[in-house]
Design a protein around this motif. Structure first.
Motif, PDB file in Angstrom:
ATOM      1  N   ASP A 197       1.175 -10.326  96.682  1.00 22.81           N
ATOM      2  CA  ASP A 197       2.502 -10.622  96.152  1.00 22.81           C
ATOM      3  C   ASP A 197       2.537 -11.875  95.297  1.00 22.81           C
ATOM      4  OD1 ASP A 197       5.120 -10.051  95.734  1.00 22.81           O
ATOM      5  OD2 ASP A 197       5.821 -11.186  97.451  1.00 22.81           O
ATOM      6  N   ASN A 198       2.092 -13.002  95.893  1.00 23.86           N
ATOM      7  CA  ASN A 198       2.258 -14.275  95.197  1.00 23.86           C
ATOM      8  C   ASN A 198       1.522 -14.354  93.860  1.00 23.86           C
ATOM      9  OD1 ASN A 198       3.510 -16.645  94.946  1.00 23.86           O
ATOM     10  ND2 ASN A 198       2.457 -17.681  96.619  1.00 23.86           N
ATOM     11  N   SER A 216       7.312 -25.688  92.207  1.00 25.78           N
ATOM     12  CA  SER A 216       7.097 -24.237  92.119  1.00 25.78           C
ATOM     13  C   SER A 216       6.977 -23.788  90.665  1.00 25.78           C
ATOM     14  CB  SER A 216       8.227 -23.487  92.818  1.00 25.78           C
ATOM     15  OG  SER A 216       9.383 -23.533  92.028  1.00 25.78           O
ATOM     16  N   ARG A 233       3.608 -14.290  90.272  1.00 24.47           N
ATOM     17  CA  ARG A 233       3.598 -15.506  89.435  1.00 24.47           C
ATOM     18  C   ARG A 233       3.204 -15.161  88.010  1.00 24.47           C
ATOM     19  NH1 ARG A 233       5.463 -17.208  93.418  1.00 24.47           N
ATOM     20  NH2 ARG A 233       7.178 -16.217  92.328  1.00 24.47           N
TER      21      ARG A 233
END
Lengths: 315, 299
Positions: free
Chosen positions: B127-128, A11, B132
């Protein structure tokens, strides 16, 4: 645990990619013609052309990006415009200095932050508690580099207890190291000590009101076991969170503190590069620190799991 | 005992829920001693800088070489600097620059942070990728990213504001997103949607007002760190350019004179510390009243 480590590392990959992209993009933010801007008004056309080739600005953007990433994979952060050497070598050479300073500051932060926060929580609402919390808040409000300047005036100029600046490596002389790093480490640690003390206090108060703490007292366990084993171990997660943030702030604080105390670390390197607009060094410097921070955050997440079985079994 | 008897009991009566009157949070805030102390400090600092034209004893830019590096005395309360300029006058005018930068950063980072946070929290498809990018920006220690950005953009008040906004807006975005994620799952949001409200209306009327508490606390936090960050940027030479004073560049100017004339750097630093302490006290008070569960976060 192994799968947790792998998942966490995976991640972090997109974040690392973006961190390196942000460092790369910095050069586009230079207003106008980057090469002319960096070379200064007195540069000759040859010097301009030289800088342009050095930075690869004569290539299309995607070639520049490709070069940047290919070089990164080889551990190559480019050449400094002014130092006449590679950025990676310059940073690596100075890293131990900065690490020893921030390490020292971190030890001070941990000792005094957790210590005073614990005392404040145990003596809740007493004058000790109020004094600790007020000191913590004042500490959070001080500019750390200014505190460094005041410390230089009081302890070096007026009292003559410490040198006004410079650095001696621990390996060369531990006493000299202590003399040159004590003031900067304290100036650096003060704000973070305040933050950690506040966090320790509030988390500990929450834990101390739990039923199992009352049980521990009720079954007659000695106070130090209740506090150390039952209470303090259970505030590890929030404290680690603050610590992860604190390490970053200590590191960036060191950047400025190093130039206050004339310490030849990575921070001094970056600030000198900022003043002389040596872009590759700025890019490389913040990239290294960004990557270092991502690593710290991974370590903090894994430590959560080590301290708290609930995190380990969540997935 | 009948129901009436129970209700007549004064203890039970006192505990009975009643409709709230007036503004209970505002009243609690006004009774919060630390919050009020902070507010008074900030108001005094604000008034003093706004009234600089009236109360500053000298021009902040006027050189007077007869009084170079003069120690504080009855004529120059904070002494004079290497150009013989009155430090008190410079601190008063410098406050305008520093506080204006703080205010602009608060407004800009709240605007962009809220926009990004709502986008990430409300529209799960965004969102992602959005978060990030925010993670990556937050991976750099705040002040350092601001230094790098200001170094590249160039030294001007606007560039400093841009650098600090890019640095702090992601932190606001993360807080707003977290609040939106909680609110979005509430039943009244479903009810609003069933009643035919569109996304924008739901966000504006229901999501934002209910995310306001943490956002306001965050605004005080950003104001405090921006004032500190302006000082750092000035100190490393990428802050608002001289001769216009800011608290940071007065400290920076005095740096070379620390052994002989420490007052040049001392006083602006003290004023920064007092101002930031005032803002932090207000932030703590607001946190107590608006969002007791919110823990220290960010930077």
């Amino acid at each position: 645990m192994a799968s947790l480590i792998i998942r966490r590392l995976a991640s972090a990959l997109p974040v690392l990619l973006l961190v390196s992209l942000i460092s790369f993009v910095l050069i586009w933010l230079v207003p106008g013609d980057a090469a002319a801007e960096l070379a200064g008004p007195s540069a000759s056309p040859e010097e301009l052309a030289h800088i342009r080739t050095d930075l690869g600005l004569d290539q299309p953007v995607w070639i520049q990006a490709l070069h940047w990433y290919r070089n990164l994979l080889h551990g190559d952060l480019g050449q400094s415009l002014l130092l006449g050497r590679s950025v990676a070598a310059a940073i690596l050479e100075r890293l131990p200095v900065t690490l020893s300073l921030t390490g020292f500051a971190l030890v001070i932060t941990l000792l005094f932050g957790i210590g005073s926060g614990t005392i404040a929580a145990l003596k809740r609402n007493s004058w000790i508690d109020q004094a600790v919390m007020m000191t913590a808040l004042v500490g959070l409000s001080l500019p750390d580099f200014w505190l460094g300047l005041v410390a230089i005036y009081v302890f070096s100029v007026a009292l003559g207890w410490f040198p006004t600046g410079g650095f001696v490596a621990f390996g060369d002389s531990p006493v000299g190291w202590l003399q040159t790093t004590t003031l900067p480490a304290i100036a650096l640690a003060l704000t973070q000590t305040g933050l950690l003390a506040r966090m320790t206090r509030s988390s500990l108060l929450e834990v101390l009101s739990q039923d199992y703490i009352r049980t521990a007292w009720a079954k007659g366990l000695p106070g130090r076991i209740v506090i150390l084993k039952h209470a303090l171990l259970n505030i590890a997660v929030p404290v680690l969170t603050v610590l992860g943030i604190s390490i970053g702030i200590l590191f960036s604080g060191a950047v400025v503190i190093e130039s206050v105390f004339a310490i030849p670390g990575v921070g001094r390197l970056i600030i000198d590069a900022v003043l002389r607009r040596d872009l590759p060094v700025i890019q490389g410097g913040i990239l290294i620190i960004g990557v270092f921070m991502v690593t710290v955050n991974i370590a903090v997440d894994l430590l959560y799991a080590a301290f708290d079985p609930r995190v380990r079994h969540e997935h | 005992m009948s129901t009436e008897d129970i209700l007549a009991d004064p203890a039970v009566d006192a505990a009975r829920p009643r409709p709230t009157q007036g503004y209970p949070r505002l009243r609690r805030l006004l009774r919060h001693r630390l919050f009020m102390t902070g507010a008074i400090i900030l108001v005094i600092v604000l008034l003093a800088t706004l009234a600089a034209d009236l109360i500053a004893p000298y021009s902040p830019l006027k050189n007077d070489f007869r009084y170079r590096l003069g120690a504080p005395n009855a004529v120059h309360l904070m002494g004079t600097d290497n150009f013989g300029r009155d430090v008190l006058s410079r601190v008063l005018y410098g406050g305008r620059t520093s506080l204006a930068i703080g205010l602009m950063v608060v407004l800009a980072s709240t605007f962009f942070g809220t926009l990004i946070g709502v986008a990430g929290g409300y529209f799960s498809r965004l969102d992602n990728p959005v978060m990030r990018l925010m993670d990556a920006l937050m991976a750099f220690p705040g002040v350092l990213l601001a230094i790098a950005l200001a170094a590249v953009l160039g030294p001007s008040v606007l560039d400093v504001v841009i650098a600090l906004t890019v640095t702090y807006a992601p932190r606001t975005a993360r807080i707003v997103r977290a609040a939106v994620l909680v609110v979005r799952r509430m039943e009244y949001i479903d009810a609003a949607r069933v009643a035919g409200a569109g996304h924008l209306r739901i966000i504006w009327r229901h999501v934002l007002p209910n995310s306001l508490g943490p956002l306001i606390v965050q605004m005080t936090f950003i104001f405090a760190v921006s004032i500190l960050a302006e000082a750092v940027l000035s100190f490393v030479g990428v802050g608002p350019p001289p001769p216009t004073p800011s608290w940071g560049n007065i400290i920076a100017d005095g740096r070379s004179y620390i052994p002989s004339a420490p007052w040049i750097s001392l006083f602006p630093g003290l004023v920064i510390a007092i101002t930031v302490l005032g803002v932090n006290l207000m932030g703590d008070g607001l946190r107590d009243v608006l969002d007791p569960r919110l823990k220290l976060e960010g930077r």
